[in-house]
Motif scaffolding. Structure first.
Motif, PDB file in Angstrom:
ATOM      1  N   LYS A 252       0.875  -1.169   0.000  1.00 45.58           N
ATOM      2  CA  LYS A 252       0.000   0.000   0.000  1.00 45.58           C
ATOM      3  C   LYS A 252       0.916   1.225   0.000  1.00 45.58           C
ATOM      4  O   LYS A 252       1.926   1.239   0.710  1.00 45.58           O
ATOM      5  N   LYS A 268      -6.610  17.438   8.001  1.00 49.67           N
ATOM      6  CA  LYS A 268      -7.602  16.743   8.827  1.00 49.67           C
ATOM      7  C   LYS A 268      -9.026  17.047   8.345  1.00 49.67           C
ATOM      8  O   LYS A 268      -9.922  16.204   8.447  1.00 49.67           O
ATOM      9  N   GLN A 269      -9.229  18.273   7.830  1.00 49.48           N
ATOM     10  CA  GLN A 269     -10.572  18.633   7.364  1.00 49.48           C
ATOM     11  C   GLN A 269     -10.898  18.010   6.015  1.00 49.48           C
ATOM     12  O   GLN A 269     -12.008  17.552   5.792  1.00 49.48           O
ATOM     13  N   PRO A 276     -13.177   5.499   3.024  1.00 52.44           N
ATOM     14  CA  PRO A 276     -12.169   4.817   3.851  1.00 52.44           C
ATOM     15  C   PRO A 276     -10.888   4.484   3.088  1.00 52.44           C
ATOM     16  O   PRO A 276     -10.086   3.720   3.567  1.00 52.44           O
ATOM     17  N   ASN A 279      -6.075   6.060   5.184  1.00 56.51           N
ATOM     18  CA  ASN A 279      -5.937   6.087   6.641  1.00 56.51           C
ATOM     19  C   ASN A 279      -4.859   7.091   7.021  1.00 56.51           C
ATOM     20  O   ASN A 279      -3.866   7.237   6.308  1.00 56.51           O
ATOM     21  N   PHE A 291      -4.682  12.783  16.094  1.00 56.05           N
ATOM     22  CA  PHE A 291      -5.888  12.460  15.337  1.00 56.05           C
ATOM     23  C   PHE A 291      -5.633  11.257  14.431  1.00 56.05           C
ATOM     24  O   PHE A 291      -4.561  11.131  13.838  1.00 56.05           O
ATOM     25  N   PRO A 299      -3.228  -2.838  13.635  1.00 61.66           N
ATOM     26  CA  PRO A 299      -2.291  -2.346  12.624  1.00 61.66           C
ATOM     27  C   PRO A 299      -2.834  -2.540  11.206  1.00 61.66           C
ATOM     28  O   PRO A 299      -3.780  -3.292  10.989  1.00 61.66           O
ATOM     29  N   ILE A 300      -2.208  -1.860  10.271  1.00 62.31           N
ATOM     30  CA  ILE A 300      -2.507  -2.005   8.844  1.00 62.31           C
ATOM     31  C   ILE A 300      -1.305  -2.660   8.189  1.00 62.31           C
ATOM     32  O   ILE A 300      -0.179  -2.179   8.344  1.00 62.31           O
ATOM     33  N   ASN A 367      -5.225   2.714   0.905  1.00 64.61           N
ATOM     34  CA  ASN A 367      -5.635   1.302   0.926  1.00 64.61           C
ATOM     35  C   ASN A 367      -5.934   0.724  -0.455  1.00 64.61           C
ATOM     36  O   ASN A 367      -6.020  -0.486  -0.594  1.00 64.61           O
TER      37      ASN A 367
ATOM     38  N   GLU B  45     -25.649  19.815   6.910  1.00 60.35           N
ATOM     39  CA  GLU B  45     -24.609  20.834   7.097  1.00 60.35           C
ATOM     40  C   GLU B  45     -24.212  20.957   8.565  1.00 60.35           C
ATOM     41  O   GLU B  45     -23.029  21.043   8.897  1.00 60.35           O
ATOM     42  N   ARG B  48     -22.083  18.070   9.523  1.00 59.25           N
ATOM     43  CA  ARG B  48     -20.750  18.154   8.957  1.00 59.25           C
ATOM     44  C   ARG B  48     -19.891  19.126   9.779  1.00 59.25           C
ATOM     45  O   ARG B  48     -18.744  18.826  10.105  1.00 59.25           O
ATOM     46  N   GLU B  52     -16.563  18.167  11.759  1.00 55.03           N
ATOM     47  CA  GLU B  52     -15.299  18.790  11.369  1.00 55.03           C
ATOM     48  C   GLU B  52     -14.701  19.651  12.469  1.00 55.03           C
ATOM     49  O   GLU B  52     -13.540  20.057  12.388  1.00 55.03           O
ATOM     50  N   SER B  53     -15.496  19.940  13.485  1.00 55.27           N
ATOM     51  CA  SER B  53     -14.979  20.779  14.570  1.00 55.27           C
ATOM     52  C   SER B  53     -13.878  20.058  15.342  1.00 55.27           C
ATOM     53  O   SER B  53     -13.075  20.680  16.021  1.00 55.27           O
ATOM     54  N   GLY B  54     -13.885  18.732  15.232  1.00 57.30           N
ATOM     55  CA  GLY B  54     -12.897  17.969  16.005  1.00 57.30           C
ATOM     56  C   GLY B  54     -13.272  17.839  17.467  1.00 57.30           C
ATOM     57  O   GLY B  54     -12.578  17.196  18.247  1.00 57.30           O
ATOM     58  N   TYR B  57     -16.594  12.914  18.046  1.00 59.37           N
ATOM     59  CA  TYR B  57     -16.491  11.921  16.980  1.00 59.37           C
ATOM     60  C   TYR B  57     -17.845  11.307  16.658  1.00 59.37           C
ATOM     61  O   TYR B  57     -17.952  10.509  15.766  1.00 59.37           O
ATOM     62  N   PRO B 308      -9.254  -1.936   3.983  1.00 56.16           N
ATOM     63  CA  PRO B 308      -8.718  -0.695   4.542  1.00 56.16           C
ATOM     64  C   PRO B 308      -8.454  -0.850   6.039  1.00 56.16           C
ATOM     65  O   PRO B 308      -9.261  -1.432   6.771  1.00 56.16           O
ATOM     66  N   GLY B 309      -7.287  -0.354   6.473  1.00 54.15           N
ATOM     67  CA  GLY B 309      -7.027  -0.247   7.907  1.00 54.15           C
ATOM     68  C   GLY B 309      -6.848  -1.550   8.653  1.00 54.15           C
ATOM     69  O   GLY B 309      -7.042  -1.587   9.863  1.00 54.15           O
TER      70      GLY B 309
END
Lengths: 443, 443
Positions: A252, A268-269, A276, A279, A291, A299-300, A367, B45, B48, B52-54, B57, B308-309
């Motif tokens: 990957k 991050k935004q 997905p 990652n 974050f 793990p990946i 991924n 909205e 979202r 996005e504010s962090g 979660y 993924p992941g």
């Protein structure tokens, strides 16, 4: 062996060569080449009969210091396979206690000695897969330890490579850029043959993505580790291959870099658009900003191989817990290897301090390994969003203060002095914060 | 929710609807559709921004029994993923102690209940990979146990499907052929909906290779388990898919069958040409004939997925030790399910006994999963070598006995009586054994 040697050996060993063989060999006894060829063909047939009898699984050759005939026979039997170029994508240690180790986190891939030192107290090493490392402890990496781990590059050499005087972040960016592109410094003419996060030269596979990496480093995305994606490449591939022949290699795409806090927050935004598929881990110096969209324990696998007659081998992983141990080492290397070159309170030292305290460490995994890597797109979007946010801010300021010369206030990035930047930043910080969400959605 | 409901709920909850919202909603209050659409867009909205504010979660929706709006919002946010069709290629049990189990040997893939019963005493189940099963013990499969495990198919149903009277091996072949091809029996008109080695219907993926399987079974290569190869199919693939969306599915082609001892020995001779691409196990009823080119401990992953992941998930393996446990069960099923239908010493019963004592159990893995399966080629070569060996033997006999009618001595296979075949075989056995090696190399 020629006819005369055959007779000689038979006599020495008290052997009776069967009539059937002599009948074939005698007419060609003056042609050494033909006798050798017959010998090899005959022996190959004998070996095949023995193996096919089911009575035994093995053969024992006495080569009498002439291994060519035995080798030829083995090749004819299909029993000779060349040594794999390397057993695993990283170099296993000779240490017996690590004999079964076959998985490591990717973070130390350019600092294997450090990894081996930091895990030297482990009683068992991961085998087959990494699993959940929540119980794993990595040895402490004290400053003394980091110092000890330094390569033999002298202070003088490092000053030549990394700069005698830094006046701004861009001077640091340039070192990274020169390292990736093998470009000599304009002034000193020195080549950057290593940076603090690389014990060794760049891996051959890094060359496959060198131009993309160069472009990012030029713009201040300071890459310290990466690998291209691979989709079923032969295990004998010159750059990506490892393990026995006949296998298929997968990777990957991976990218790890330091980047300014502002850009990390933009990343991050925007990154939710790529989930997905992508990652990420984003962390700062002291870990209070941390974050990820990964599982906090699992793990990946980022490198794996499929071989005849085996389970899947997955020797390289991105592990969320190991990443936090690595983070301390990665930030420590800034100061111990680089910052320590300069007097305390010098501008150069303050530039490196600034990097440590204002740059975030980021890792990204794509991924979708059969597709071309999307990580370049992600990073470019991060940079473009930053640009458009800055543009908006300037427009806003221009409207507030119509007499100001908008274009005059925006010098080219590279070459500006660190103090100028700091001043500019201080004045920017007093503004309203930019309308981030809108800027992001405008992409 | 329409405008009136909104006002009602706001009143009940003592909420003040912000002026900004009322300003938008009031002009469209008679258009329920438009109000609902605005509500969904506005909430999306809001969600979202929150995400996005962090700051958080998670989101908590009160659906008030109208989940459509919440679902639409989640879909717009990209947070809604449909349930995976199945978590693993096989069906996990509800048993809590098996919660972490995610690897099984392929042999029981059509008899999962039997596998679960035979491993019910295990304290830990393989997770992530199978590893080395040398310590694994499979519960005993006593005759009583086998009997108990029988599906609810009655004796009468089985006689209809598998034949009231068997007169030779070919009658057995035909049952396998009819099973794969869903062909009704010519006389009874009954369809073979199962054979003793299948608890359930044929897997959907088997249909992908049904014509190749039919051809082998018609010629007496009696397949009891198989899977096609797969090279990075989407995890949502209708036949081969499993696990979360966004993953890639891989399989090595697998084929398991009973075949006559003569053919098994030919297979063992020709297969070295296909190494290391093909792995095999060949074993007989009591295990005193037992051949493989696999490691004696290490399993082969034959189904795996990349998600993924995560680390690589490898839920199905061919394991050399488990195969020996399975072998006893596979041979037991001949007698317990099928042979027991007929009176002792009846011809039918003797035919089944003959299968047990003269047929070998074989499994084949094609390690080159990106290529079309080579296992059909391997089996066809086995059958062709047998044909050419028989032809040579007949020519030899014809030379010894020139008055014999060569063509008259070689009736079509299907339809010959079991006793005839036995007699013929007895007379063949008294011959010199055929020059196998030469015949093999003639291919």
């Amino acid at each position: 062996m020629g006819y005369e040697s055959l007779k000689h050996i038979a006599k020495l060993g008290g052997l009776d060569v069967p009539r059937a063989i002599l009948d074939i060999v005698e007419p060609i006894k003056d042609n050494d080449e033909a006798v050798r060829k017959f010998g090899i063909d005959f022996a190959t047939e004998q070996c095949r009969e023995i193996l096919e009898s089911g009575v035994t699984y093995g053969l024992h050759f006495y080569t009498l210091n002439r291994e060519v005939a035995s080798l030829t026979i083995l090749k004819k039997l299909g029993l000779w396979s060349p040594e794999p170029q390397k057993l695993l994508p990283w170099k296993p240690t000779a240490n017996v206690s690590r004999f079964h180790e076959d998985v490591r986190p990717i973070f130390w891939s350019s600092r294997p000695k450090s990894y081996v030192a930091r895990t030297s107290e482990w009683e068992e090493f991961p085998n087959g897969r990494w699993g959940n490392s929540s119980a794993a402890t990595f040895g402490d990496v004290s400053e003394h330890h980091l110092f000890y781990m330094r390569s033999k590059t002298s202070k003088e050499q490092r000053l030549n490579m990394w700069g005698r005087q830094l006046v701004g972040e861009e001077d640091v960016w340039k070192v990274f850029y020169n390292f990736i592109t093998d470009t000599p410094d304009e002034e000193s003419g020195a080549k950057v043959t290593r940076i603090p996060w690389n014990e060794e030269e760049l891996a051959a596979e890094t060359m496959l993505i060198a131009s993309e990496l160069a472009d990012l480093n030029r713009r201040g995305v300071l890459t310290i580790n990466s690998q291209p994606s691979a989709n079923g490449e032969p295990s004998t591939h010159p750059e990506l291959g490892w393990g026995n022949p006949g296998g298929y290699i997968y990777q990957k795409a991976y990218l790890e870099f330091f980047v300014s806090a502002e850009r990390a927050m933009i990343l991050k935004q925007i990154i939710h658009k790529y989930e997905p598929r992508v990652n990420y881990h984003i962390i700062n110096f002291n870990g209070d900003e941390d974050f990820t969209n990964c599982d906090h324990l699992e793990p990946i696998a980022v490198t794996w191989g499929v071989f005849p007659g085996k389970e899947i081998v997955q020797p390289t992983v991105v592990d969320p817990i190991a990443f936090k141990f690595w983070k301390d080492e990665a930030y420590g290397l800034w100061e111990e290897y680089w910052g320590s070159l300069y007097p305390e309170n010098s501008v150069s030292r303050r530039v490196i301090d600034h990097m440590v305290h204002n740059y975030y460490l980021v890792n990204l995994v794509d991924n979708s390994f059969p597709e071309p890597s999307i990580l370049w797109t992600v990073c470019n979007e991060m940079l473009e969003v930053e640009d458009s946010m800055k543009k908006q801010k300037r427009l806003k300021q221009a409207r507030k203060n119509p007499s100001g010369d908008e274009y005059g206030r925006w010098p080219g990035k590279v070459g500006r002095k660190f103090e100028e930047r700091e001043m500019e930043k201080a004045s920017e910080d007093s503004d309203d914060s930019p309308p981030k969400a809108v800027a992001v959605e405008g992409q």
